[in-house]
Design a protein around this motif. Structure first.
Motif: not given
Length: 60
Positions: A5-8, A17-24, A43-51, A55-56
């Protein structure tokens, strides 16, 4: 690229942002698809919270 997960460019937690950067792909596209998926039942919101937890965050 790693899944970090990016700072900016974060809106909430930086998961999209992390998913988009990872897959371009576009960050906006990932964000729109995420919001649209939240409108569907499931369970999309639960999946988002888990990610968010798994994700560091970038150190810089």
């Amino acid at each position: 690229m790693n899944l970090i997960r990016p700072r900016r460019g974060r809106v909430i937690a930086g998961v999209c942002a992390a998913v988009a950067n990872r897959f371009g792909i576009s960050i906006t596209l990932v964000r729109v698809l995420t919001v649209l998926s939240f409108l569907l039942p499931g369970p999309q919101i639960i999946a988002y919270i888990i990610l968010w937890i798994l994700i560091p965050s970038a150190k810089y």
